[in-house]
Every structure is written in structure tokens, then in C-alpha cells.
Write an enzyme that holds these catalytic residues in place. Structure first.
Site, PDB file in Angstrom:
ATOM      1  N   HIS A  63      -8.595  -3.677  -8.181  1.00 25.05           N
ATOM      2  CA  HIS A  63      -7.566  -3.277  -9.145  1.00 25.05           C
ATOM      3  C   HIS A  63      -8.128  -3.192 -10.556  1.00 25.05           C
ATOM      4  CE1 HIS A  63      -3.950  -4.296  -6.404  1.00 25.05           C
ATOM      5  NE2 HIS A  63      -4.063  -2.999  -6.552  1.00 25.05           N
TER       6      HIS A  63
ATOM      7  N   ARG B 104       0.805  -1.228   0.000  1.00 26.86           N
ATOM      8  CA  ARG B 104       0.000   0.000   0.000  1.00 26.86           C
ATOM      9  C   ARG B 104       0.838   1.278   0.000  1.00 26.86           C
ATOM     10  NH1 ARG B 104      -5.702  -1.354   0.086  1.00 26.86           N
ATOM     11  NH2 ARG B 104      -5.369  -3.489  -0.623  1.00 26.86           N
ATOM     12  N   SER B 105       1.876   1.264  -0.815  1.00 32.41           N
ATOM     13  CA  SER B 105       2.676   2.480  -0.934  1.00 32.41           C
ATOM     14  C   SER B 105       2.314   3.242  -2.206  1.00 32.41           C
ATOM     15  CB  SER B 105       4.166   2.144  -0.928  1.00 32.41           C
ATOM     16  OG  SER B 105       4.490   1.278  -1.993  1.00 32.41           O
ATOM     17  N   GLY B 106       1.327   2.710  -2.953  1.00 34.13           N
ATOM     18  CA  GLY B 106       0.877   3.408  -4.153  1.00 34.13           C
ATOM     19  C   GLY B 106       1.537   2.938  -5.438  1.00 34.13           C
TER      20      GLY B 106
END
Lengths: 181, 181, 181
Positions: free
Chosen positions: C51, C14-16
Site C-alpha cells: 500500500h 479486494r474490491s478496489g
């Protein structure tokens, strides 16, 4: 933003995040410190006491495990700077006390709203917890996901973002000149 | 410092720290390598043998799990460069063999003293272990804290600090020009 | 390389990473997306559906858990850009389905060969999983090692490498100007 500066300091455990936050706070006059940690056991009590000692008397300490948006909104204009330490512990409190996303998501939204127009300068301390192996426990995965998402949302609203590595501030968003102490 | 250079290379597991240390060592003539790992099982034996093979005959290898300050202090002037690989394993050895902070803190202090005036250039390899979720085990949390603190203390004394990510050296302290091989 | 660009995007959970891959893909016309995740449980199904929604109809989605080199090799010239999301899940599939290194190493080698002369631009998403404490489980350590090694090998062949931190792209290899969206 009403010309206020928000700085996000993130990094691994014991990477020097809190100490660097205090360093950045030096030039400010009226300083508040929102402490989110709850002293649930002796280990936590010791950490909290050590952190308080580090801040000495230059800060007004506000202990608040959950309602941080309310604290910043209501008391922010008493201060030139508020440090919040830390977002990940706050998120853990939300998960622990409120359990369901239906209950804690509104508090997160409220906090993000305050960040859009903060009443004073803010230094927000957070944690990088997503660079290890995938946790086997489903709740840990959910927490890790939520923490990563929160960091993204806060970083987007912050004027400067600093990643601490071994005590060294690495500026990853904003002016790198201003960031060095 | 007597004009000596100390470089700290940190990063996650298999991020290329040891290989990059060897790359930086190329220009040196008289090279020593302090290996802190103990071959307690087959997995470790294999890793150690692989690392030794990588160094071939260009290094004098000194195996020392605990007394690294003494080794650097006593034997440093035999070399132009000493590589120490790695600090986190050394810290693990201290915890494992000496157990109490009262017993191992003096060895850490002694090491930090040597770093203030090293007898030769040093490349110190360490590990980032604090960017995953909080370990459930109390001893693991203590180790993680001590490792983070040690990295901060060493980074402060080092002239250059490099974070390895996917085999790429990211200079986070010191001159970035000099760091690329 | 036949003038093609390969970008590696790595970072914690979840860091993009995936969102930034889609952002970088904007200027391209004919876009394919190789999805390596298998929907083994409801949690995975939900992630996959989320996604897919994010990509909308601008991508041709190719689901392929194992033979990614073959997909890139055979179908790459249908596209201007292929996104592969993600390498770490693919490696997990290799470990899970093929078990022994003898069986999966050839597939990794084949993939690295394709990267040396790719038929179209590539954006490869991977994960940093080596910055937490050492896993107690031997299989986890082996996976962590293999993932770190794969990241190194891919980063060496990529023209640009980006580390995502809190949703912020940090360029650690290649031209930093080009990388900002």
C-alpha cells in the site's frame, strides 16, 4: 476489441447469476458453454446435472477446469457467444491443482490477454466472496484476495458488468438499458 | 394482486434493514409486525427487546416462528401494513424445527402463494448471506443456497426491492422515487 | 459542516477501495494518509508495504491504530485532504486493545463528532463484512454488528458514499456525476 461484447455477471451464491447468463444468451444462435466445475463429490455432481438440464440442448457444453484461455482462443470462432461459468470455480481449480502462484499466474495472464480481443461475444460468470468476515484460514484469505483481484481485472476489460442481487440484475458498468432482458 | 404493494428489504447484517422498514411504515395507520425470531439465548433476547423498543406501541406484534403464510392470510385484513422481520430467520426456523425439505418446502410454497395476492401491504425484511467465502459446513451451504433461492422467489413477486448498504436504501427494483423516505 | 466534503468508500475485500481512494485524491495538493493497520505478522507487513508503494511520495503517512479522531482534529488543517484507511481495521484495533465497549465507545463517539465538522476533506475507507453467513463465534458476531453500525453512522454523516464492486465505484449516496474519476 474487434467489436465483440464481454459481459461480467457477478453476485453472491444463489443470486441468479447462471440463470441470468442463460437469459442474456437467448438471442444468440451458435452458443457454447464452458463449464469449469469438476464433479468431485455427489453435491457437485447434482449441481452440475441441474445446470446442464437448465441449458437443455441449445448449448455446446465444453468442460474445462483449467485451460479456459486456450478453449476461448481455439474454439471461440465456432460460436456467436461463449458463456464461461464460472471464474471463481476456475480460480479454485488453479489453486487446487497448480498450488503455487508461479504456476497459475501465467494461466490468468493468458486469460486476460484473450479478453482484450475475444473471438466471439462472452458472458463471464463470477462470484462475490469478499463481503463476509475475514476468514481465519490463511489459504482462504489468499483465495479471497485472488478472487477479488481477478474480478477487478475482468471487470476492467468487460464492456458491461452486472451485479446480481436476489435474482435482480443491477448494471454497475455499461448501458443499463441493454442489460434488462 | 389486489393493488397491494409488497416491498422486499434485503442487505447484510446491521445494514439498517429493520430501521428502514419502520421508516417506510410511518404513513400507515393500522400496522402489524410479524416477528420470526425465537429467544433461544440471552443474545437473542436482547436483540428482540431492542427491536421491540424501536417499534414502541404503534405496531401490533405477532410472534410467529413458522406459520407466517397462515398469519398473513388470516390476520392480514386487520391491517393496512404488515412488516415481516425476517425471512432468513424464518427459513432458519424451518430448517431447525422441521429438518427435511419435504416438511418445510410446503410452508415456503404456501408463503409464496400468499404473496401473489396479499390481503394488505407487506414489507418483508431478508438477509444477504451469500457474499462471503463458501462455508466448509455442508448444512451451512444448504442453508445459504435455500436463503438465496427464497430471496430470488420473493424478489420476483415484490413490486419493489431495496438493498440496504451502510444504512442507505439502494432501490434495485421498482420506482426509486417512491422508495426514499 | 464548514463546506468540507467527506466521502465514504465501502466494499468487500479486494474490491478496489484503497486504489479508488487514491484516484479520488489526485486533484488535491496537500495530502495526508492515516494508516490504521498494525504490522503484527509478515502477511500484514507485506500488505502495508504494498500500500505504501502505491502511494509513493505524494502523501504524508501518519500511522495511528487508535486515536484517529485526535489525529484528524489536531493535524487536519495541515492538509487539503486526509485519507483514512481503514475504519474496519481501526474498529478491530479498538476491540483488540481496549476490549470493553465502555473503553472504546468514547473513541468512536469522538470520531463521529469530528466528522460533523472536519478540518479538511476526508476520504474514509471501510469494509462490508456482513453479507456472509452468520459467524459461529460470538466475538465475530459482535465485531460484525459493531462494524455494520459504524458504517451506518459514518454513511449518515458523509456527503457521498461509494460501494466498490469488482473495482467499479457504485455511488449509493450523493452526486453520481462527481464520483466518477
Amino acid at each position: 476489441m474487434a467489436g465483440q461484447t464481454t459481459v461480467l455477471i457477478t453476485g453472491g451464491s444463489r443470486s441468479g447469476k447462471s440463470s441470468y447468463a442463460l437469459k442474456l444468451a437467448h438471442p444468440y444462435q451458435k452458443k457454447g458453454f464452458i463449464a469449469t466445475a469438476e464433479a468431485l463429490d455427489d453435491e457437485m455432481k447434482e449441481r452440475i446435472i441441474n445446470h446442464q438440464r437448465e441449458r437443455a440442448e441449445s448449448f455446446v457444453t465444453i468442460e474445462e477446469p483449467l485451460q479456459i484461455a486456450e478453449v476461448i482462443g481455439k474454439r471461440g470462432d465456432e460460436f456467436d457467444l461463449l458463456i464461461l461459468d464460472c471464474l471463481t470455480v476456475w480460480l479454485g481449480n488453479l489453486h487446487f491443482h497448480l498450488k503455487s502462484p508461479q504456476k497459475y499466474h501465467p494461466l490468468i495472464q493468458e486469460f486476460l490477454e484473450v479478453l482484450k480481443n475475444p473471438p466471439c461475444d462472452l458472458i463471464l460468470v463470477s462470484n462475490e466472496i469478499g463481503m463476509g468476515i475475514i476468514p481465519e484460514n490463511k489459504l482462504s484469505r489468499k483465495f479471497r484476495d485472488d478472487a477479488g483481484k481477478l474480478n477487478q481485472q475482468v471487470a476492467e476489460l468487460a464492456g458491461r458488468v452486472i451485479l446480481m442481487v436476489s435474482g435482480i440484475p443491477v448494471v454497475i458498468k455499461g448501458n443499463s438499458q441493454e442489460a434488462s432482458p
